[in-house]
Design an enzyme around this catalytic site. Structure first.
Site, short mmCIF file in Angstrom:
data_model
loop_
_atom_site.label_atom_id
_atom_site.label_comp_id
_atom_site.label_asym_id
_atom_site.label_seq_id
_atom_site.Cartn_x
_atom_site.Cartn_y
_atom_site.Cartn_z
N LYS A 173 1.10 -1.29 -0.03
CA LYS A 173 -0.28 -0.07 -0.01
C LYS A 173 0.56 1.62 0.25
O LYS A 173 0.44 2.64 -0.80
CB LYS A 173 -0.87 -0.18 0.98
N SER A 175 1.43 -9.87 -0.96
CA SER A 175 1.03 -8.86 -0.42
C SER A 175 1.47 -8.28 0.92
O SER A 175 1.74 -6.53 1.07
CB SER A 175 0.02 -8.23 -1.20
N GLU A 201 -10.27 6.64 2.79
CA GLU A 201 -10.85 5.71 3.55
C GLU A 201 -11.25 4.45 3.50
O GLU A 201 -9.37 4.57 3.46
CB GLU A 201 -12.87 5.50 2.68
C1 LIG Z 1 -5.04 -4.01 1.25
C2 LIG Z 1 -4.42 -5.24 1.44
C3 LIG Z 1 -4.89 -5.82 -0.25
C4 LIG Z 1 -6.18 -6.01 -1.00
O1 LIG Z 1 -6.12 -4.33 -1.78
P1 LIG Z 1 -5.55 -4.53 -3.28
O2 LIG Z 1 -5.99 -3.35 -3.67
O3 LIG Z 1 -6.14 -5.73 -3.31
O4 LIG Z 1 -4.03 -4.96 -3.08
C5 LIG Z 1 -4.10 -7.02 -0.04
N1 LIG Z 1 -3.01 -7.24 0.39
C6 LIG Z 1 -2.48 -6.59 1.89
C7 LIG Z 1 -1.52 -6.96 2.46
C8 LIG Z 1 -3.42 -5.38 1.97
O5 LIG Z 1 -3.16 -4.45 2.73
#
Ligand SMILES: *Cc1c(COP(=O)(O)O)cnc(C)c1O
Length: 395
Positions: free
Chosen positions: A97, A380, A119
């Site tokens: 993010k 992620s 948000e």
């Molecule tokens: C917020 C988040 C997501 C989901 O968001 P995407 O926009 O689909 O990437 C996925 N993995 C993590 C670790 C997150 O914090």
């Protein structure tokens, strides 16, 4: 030589912000000029080498990029496929993010807006936005549903520590979609001074395109790192989890013009692609979970980050043209995958990317993912935020 399958994909959308029939700008009249102004500012910034260089320098010196690609030897032995992880869990604040919020905060500053609103559902995008605002000295207001505020007290405190104001949203289901509506209402009233920092590849044009471009760094780094590891070859399969779809979009953008198969892993209770139908919500057209009357349904998932009834419009397009495939994983498989990665590799993943791993575990050795394949999986985020919840679930 024939062109690779995705050579024309994941470039600029049409002038009205469409990816095929998806995307666009469905908004109250008052916000159309704001989106036009934002689109123009982004086009200018992204074509400006000084902006791009500053963005890259901050990602390097502050956010810790490039993140590594880790080869998972023990997990690969276990599954019979070669697993490489793109380590967004090692970026500052613990997920991808940060890439998006650094880009958007720089853009807010360039546009002369001193106030940023956002948000948040689980609080991760709120924390990231508050982080970037602290870094650039911008005022930050985060809208969050009352239910989520109760569930995510620690993230609320983090945002406050970072100097942000968290505003409680008590309308509707008091969760993310209501927080988005409230943030849009704020923006209508304050657009002269305020920048709206959206958290994924969602919303009206130019957000889905702009956020994908700010996340493209994930895929571009990963492609180069894979070629280094694989003697110039690309992985057979690239997989990432899909909530709104930003980490997947950034990852896919790096591989769309290669021969790699692209797989997006959704939560079984939030599988907008597969169980949804095209509809308009929060400013754009995309696949959306809805009931027989067209009312938006609630999504359900163990992971708050995938608990959203929609999906970014470009994913709907990639699915409709067959370039990417979208699958779903249920909570039980996700918990197994979460433990498996911890035990075999010493990495506790966030529950969101554990959905992508759950698919790899299920598919490995089948026609979907034949033994001996090489898979690049975008991890992620890290799992610290989920440890308490998993502790309760596993008893
Ligand atoms: C917020 C988040 C997501 C989901 O968001 P995407 O926009 O689909 O990437 C996925 N993995 C993590 C670790 C997150 O914090």
């Amino acid at each position: 030589m024939s062109r690779p399958p995705g050579a024309e994909l994941m470039r600029d959308p049409t002038p009205d912000g469409r990816f095929g029939e998806f995307g666009g700008r469905f908004l109250p009249e008052a916000l159309v000029p704001a989106c036009q102004e934002l689109e123009e500012a982004f086009r200018g910034a992204w074509a400006d080498p000084a902006f791009v260089a500053e963005y890259g320098a901050i990602l390097r010196d502050y956010a810790g990029r490039p993140t590594p690609v880790t080869e998972c030897h023990r997990l690969s032995d276990r599954l019979g496929v070669r697993v490489l992880l793109k380590r967004e869990d090692l970026a500052h604040t613990g997920s991808h993010k940060i890439n998006n919020v650094v880009g958007q905060a720089l853009l807010a500053r360039r546009m002369g807006k001193r106030r940023v609103i956002a948000e948040t559902g689980a609080g991760q995008h709120g924390v990231a936005t508050a982080t970037a605002c602290a870094l650039f000295g911008l005022e930050c207001v985060v809208y969050m549903g009352e239910v989520d505020i109760r569930r995510q007290a620690l993230n609320v405190f983090r945002m406050q520590l970072l100097g942000a104001e968290v505003r409680t949203v008590s309308s509707g289901s008091r969760t993310l979609k209501d927080a988005i509506n409230e943030a849009l209402r704020d923006w209508v009233a304050s657009v002269e001074t305020t920048y709206y920092c959206l958290g994924s590849v969602m919303g009206p044009h130019p957000y889905p395109w702009m956020v994908r471009e700010f996340q493209r760094v994930v895929g571009e780094e990963a492609r180069a790192q894979c070629r280094q590891l694989l003697a110039g070859a690309d992985p057979d399969v690239v997989v990432a989890c899909v909530g709104g779809g930003s980490n997947a979009a950034g990852t896919f953008a790096g591989f769309v013009d290669t021969g790699a198969r692209l797989v997006g892993a959704q939560a079984a209770g939030g599988a907008a692609i597969g169980h949804g139908a095209p509809g308009v919500v929060h400013g754009s057209k995309s696949f959306l979970l809805q009931d027989e009357h067209g009312q938006v349904s609630e999504a359900h998932s163990i992971s708050a980050g995938l608990d959203y009834p929609g999906v970014g419009p470009e994913h709907s397009y990639l699915a409709s043209v067959g370039r990417a495939q979208y699958v779903a994983a249920d909570d039980a498989e996700v918990l197994d995958a979460f433990r498996l990665l911890a035990e075999t590799e010493g990495i506790i993943p966030a529950l969101e990317p554990a959905h992508a791993l759950a698919w790899v575990v299920r598919a490995a050795g089948t026609a979907e993912l034949p033994a001996g394949s090489t898979v690049l999986l975008t991890l992620s985020g890290r799992g610290d935020k989920d440890a308490a919840e998993v502790m309760e679930l596993l008893g």
